[in-house]
Design a protein around this motif. Structure first.
Motif, PDB file in Angstrom:
ATOM      1  N   ASP A  42       0.847  -1.184   0.000  1.00  0.00           N
ATOM      2  CA  ASP A  42       0.000   0.000   0.000  1.00  0.00           C
ATOM      3  C   ASP A  42       0.888   1.241   0.000  1.00  0.00           C
ATOM      4  O   ASP A  42       2.112   1.148  -0.163  1.00  0.00           O
ATOM      5  CB  ASP A  42      -0.984  -0.002   1.175  1.00  0.00           C
ATOM      6  CG  ASP A  42      -0.285  -0.063   2.533  1.00  0.00           C
ATOM      7  OD1 ASP A  42       0.900   0.335   2.622  1.00  0.00           O
ATOM      8  OD2 ASP A  42      -0.917  -0.511   3.501  1.00  0.00           O
ATOM      9  N   ILE A  43       0.297   2.398   0.209  1.00  0.00           N
ATOM     10  CA  ILE A  43       1.028   3.656   0.086  1.00  0.00           C
ATOM     11  C   ILE A  43       2.114   3.801   1.150  1.00  0.00           C
ATOM     12  O   ILE A  43       3.081   4.553   0.984  1.00  0.00           O
ATOM     13  CB  ILE A  43       0.046   4.857   0.156  1.00  0.00           C
ATOM     14  CG1 ILE A  43       0.715   6.138  -0.332  1.00  0.00           C
ATOM     15  CG2 ILE A  43      -0.517   5.000   1.544  1.00  0.00           C
ATOM     16  CD1 ILE A  43       1.124   6.116  -1.780  1.00  0.00           C
ATOM     17  N   GLU A  44       2.004   3.056   2.272  1.00  0.00           N
ATOM     18  CA  GLU A  44       2.990   3.156   3.345  1.00  0.00           C
ATOM     19  C   GLU A  44       4.179   2.215   3.157  1.00  0.00           C
ATOM     20  O   GLU A  44       5.139   2.284   3.923  1.00  0.00           O
ATOM     21  CB  GLU A  44       2.324   2.881   4.697  1.00  0.00           C
ATOM     22  CG  GLU A  44       1.272   3.910   5.086  1.00  0.00           C
ATOM     23  CD  GLU A  44       0.701   3.656   6.465  1.00  0.00           C
ATOM     24  OE1 GLU A  44       1.371   2.975   7.269  1.00  0.00           O
ATOM     25  OE2 GLU A  44      -0.408   4.127   6.740  1.00  0.00           O
ATOM     26  N   THR A  45       4.123   1.331   2.168  1.00  0.00           N
ATOM     27  CA  THR A  45       5.207   0.380   1.946  1.00  0.00           C
ATOM     28  C   THR A  45       6.400   1.081   1.321  1.00  0.00           C
ATOM     29  O   THR A  45       6.255   1.781   0.317  1.00  0.00           O
ATOM     30  CB  THR A  45       4.742  -0.768   1.037  1.00  0.00           C
ATOM     31  OG1 THR A  45       3.508  -1.291   1.526  1.00  0.00           O
ATOM     32  CG2 THR A  45       5.777  -1.868   0.993  1.00  0.00           C
ATOM     33  N   LYS A  46       7.558   0.879   1.904  1.00  0.00           N
ATOM     34  CA  LYS A  46       8.773   1.554   1.449  1.00  0.00           C
ATOM     35  C   LYS A  46       9.683   0.595   0.693  1.00  0.00           C
ATOM     36  O   LYS A  46       9.915  -0.530   1.129  1.00  0.00           O
ATOM     37  CB  LYS A  46       9.520   2.171   2.637  1.00  0.00           C
ATOM     38  CG  LYS A  46       8.752   3.312   3.320  1.00  0.00           C
ATOM     39  CD  LYS A  46       9.527   3.879   4.495  1.00  0.00           C
ATOM     40  CE  LYS A  46       8.850   5.146   5.044  1.00  0.00           C
ATOM     41  NZ  LYS A  46       7.483   4.908   5.501  1.00  0.00           N
ATOM     42  N   PHE A  47      10.192   1.062  -0.428  1.00  0.00           N
ATOM     43  CA  PHE A  47      11.125   0.294  -1.253  1.00  0.00           C
ATOM     44  C   PHE A  47      12.456   1.028  -1.341  1.00  0.00           C
ATOM     45  O   PHE A  47      12.466   2.262  -1.303  1.00  0.00           O
ATOM     46  CB  PHE A  47      10.530   0.070  -2.653  1.00  0.00           C
ATOM     47  CG  PHE A  47       9.395  -0.916  -2.650  1.00  0.00           C
ATOM     48  CD1 PHE A  47       9.634  -2.265  -2.805  1.00  0.00           C
ATOM     49  CD2 PHE A  47       8.083  -0.489  -2.467  1.00  0.00           C
ATOM     50  CE1 PHE A  47       8.593  -3.177  -2.795  1.00  0.00           C
ATOM     51  CE2 PHE A  47       7.040  -1.389  -2.441  1.00  0.00           C
ATOM     52  CZ  PHE A  47       7.299  -2.738  -2.609  1.00  0.00           C
ATOM     53  N   PRO A  48      13.573   0.272  -1.465  1.00  0.00           N
ATOM     54  CA  PRO A  48      13.641  -1.180  -1.506  1.00  0.00           C
ATOM     55  C   PRO A  48      13.014  -1.813  -0.258  1.00  0.00           C
ATOM     56  O   PRO A  48      13.195  -1.310   0.848  1.00  0.00           O
ATOM     57  CB  PRO A  48      15.138  -1.477  -1.561  1.00  0.00           C
ATOM     58  CG  PRO A  48      15.759  -0.218  -2.095  1.00  0.00           C
ATOM     59  CD  PRO A  48      14.911   0.892  -1.572  1.00  0.00           C
TER      60      PRO A  48
END
Length: 506
Positions: free
Chosen positions: A209-215
């Protein structure tokens, strides 16, 4: 419908549009082209073709170790050499992570999405115009593990599901204000799965979702090396946040089992040790990655002076190269997709929806011997027959439970059962339904129907790591149920004990 699930369905439709859309329409001119607000985005650009190695590098995760990981040998920062290269390969002066592009749904035949380089698959070309959705696996190899059920060689997998979108697609238009003078291709990730210990019920799964951080940050279990998703990269594992599917069954990060103790059927926060920044191992992020600003900001430590090891990314070699060692070959063969990637043409929207939101009821049928004063058989199966019904509020499951008992199995019961999990070694359950008791007295047949309510405890044993692992062809779990059943709704007519023994998660 949850936001991540809704997004996945839209992604499926958008990815389908990439492969079967009409010719491109002109874009609205704009001063900038920025898709950073799109959930799960890892790259965007105008190039239609990308090498497989570069594609993998844009997706590659961060690995974060416990400070007491035995194979670290007390190393920190750039001195870390985990994960390792396979013993039959040349070991570089750096960690090594392997990748395997397992599947692409998109163009096939003359309009293929993948052009293989027979001399070096790392240099193969992906046609982003013809690519819809994909599965990419990353693999961390360790020469050994310690703790409960320790063995030499360990190969742990993380799976990324994602899609390639176009800047004129519905999803992009809905989520971002970015408009481009030139057509852009956008690579996004929709789901990440840490395949902890190889049993599907244990897998740590997060829908992006929008809160998921990549890498994406992957937490590595101490000694045992099970992998867990860390959605915001804070070094803590939070069920319901860092995993949002099968929450009660998700393995999490159990650093405590290095010492041989399991202690609890479900994950508890105290099982995970505090992670320190110097024990992160970073991916070889490409120079043109739009992730660099956020990546550097959230991984900086020691006032910006600290450095981390960066691993080398290699294609997963064929399993046959590990045949000289039975244990190593087993792990490699189990993970290998022969002649990867699998190229599949999907021309219908439902094909994409099923693929993106796949939640197979694999090994979800349970069958057991049943006794409640009469003898018989009981069986349990998913509420939707081929799909499990997870209760989001509690993390448990609703399933159907039936049984047949007495002479010639003439009595029959049908119950709706709630189970807290499908994999914990000990759990409570609650079931209710109806039972039909058939009798023949003096040649006269009669049937009595009763409301029945049952509760008790379910014990499970994972046979895949035991001397009885040959039984795992049918199910990973065998178990015993002990319960109390009452007949009657408001007035209890009678009570009986219920005992079951058999195969299956339920």
């Amino acid at each position: 419908m949850s936001r991540p699930l809704r997004s996945n369905l839209i992604i499926a439709a958008s990815a389908l549009a990439v492969c079967v859309a009409a010719p491109l329409q002109a874009q609205t001119p704009a001063a900038q082209c920025d898709f950073s607000d799109l959930p799960g985005v890892v790259w965007w650009g105008t190039e239609r073709e990308m090498s497989l190695g570069t594609f993998a590098a844009h997706l590659a995760p961060i690995y974060w170790f416990s400070p007491d990981e035995p194979l670290l040998e007390q190393r920190e920062g750039p001195d870390i050499r985990l994960p390792e290269s396979f013993p039959f390969e040349e070991a570089p002066d750096a960690p090594v992570v392997y990748y395997q592009l397992e599947e692409i749904l998109g163009g096939v035949g003359e309009q293929t999405s993948f052009y293989r380089d027979s001399t070096d698959i790392h240099n193969s070309i992906i046609d982003l115009e013809q690519t819809g959705v994909f599965r990419m696996g990353f693999f961390a190899y360790f020469r050994s593990e310690v703790g409960l059920g320790a063995h030499p060689h360990d190969l742990e997998a993380t799976e990324f599901k994602g899609a390639v979108l176009r800047s004129d697609s519905e999803l992009v238009q809905e989520w971002t204000a970015g408009r481009c003078d030139e057509q852009n291709y956008v690579i996004i990730v929709t789901r990440v799965t840490g395949k902890a210990h190889g049993i599907q019920w244990f897998w740590n799964v997060v829908d992006v979702d929008i809160e998921t951080k990549f890498p994406m940050t992957i937490l590595v279990e101490e000694g045992k090396h099970g992998l867990a998703t860390d959605k915001n990269g804070d070094g803590y594992f939070t069920p319901g946040y860092d995993v949002n599917r099968h929450i009660n069954d998700a393995w999490g990060v159990r650093d405590n089992i290095r010492g041989g103790a399991l202690l609890s059927g479900g994950y508890q926060a105290w099982m995970t040790k505090v992670r320190h920044p110097q024990h992160r191992v970073h991916p070889p992020l490409p120079e043109d990655s739009q992730l660099w600003p956020n990546f550097e900001r959230r991984t900086r430590y020691d006032g910006g002076e600290g450095e981390n090891a960066v691993y080398e990314l290699r294609p997963l070699p064929p399993a046959e190269l590990g045949e000289y060692d039975k244990g190593l070959h087993h792990f490699m063969e189990d993970k290998e997709v022969e002649d990867w990637p699998e190229l599949t043409e999907a021309s219908e929207f439902q094909d994409f929806v099923d693929w993106v939101d796949a939640d197979k009821a694999v090994k979800s049928l349970a069958i057991s011997l049943y006794a409640d004063g009469d003898l018989g058989f009981a069986w349990v199966f998913p509420l939707f027959i081929v799909k499990n019904m997870e209760v989001k509020v509690s993390g448990g499951f609703l399933v159907w439970r039936m049984y047949a008992k007495d002479d010639h199995l003439q009595d029959f019961g049908w119950m709706l059962m709630y189970a807290n999990s499908a994999s914990r070694w000990i759990d409570s359950y609650l079931a209710m339904g109806a039972e039909w008791d058939r009798e023949v007295v003096d040649g006269v047949k009669s049937t009595q129907t009763d409301f029945v309510l049952e509760t008790g405890i379910k014990f499970r044993v994972n046979v895949t790591t035991s001397a009885l692992k040959f039984l795992s062809f049918a199910t990973d779990f065998w178990g015993f149920r002990a319960g109390v059943k009452n007949y009657g709704f408001f007035d209890i007519d009678r009570l009986t004990y219920v005992l079951e023994f058999g195969a299956g998660a339920w």
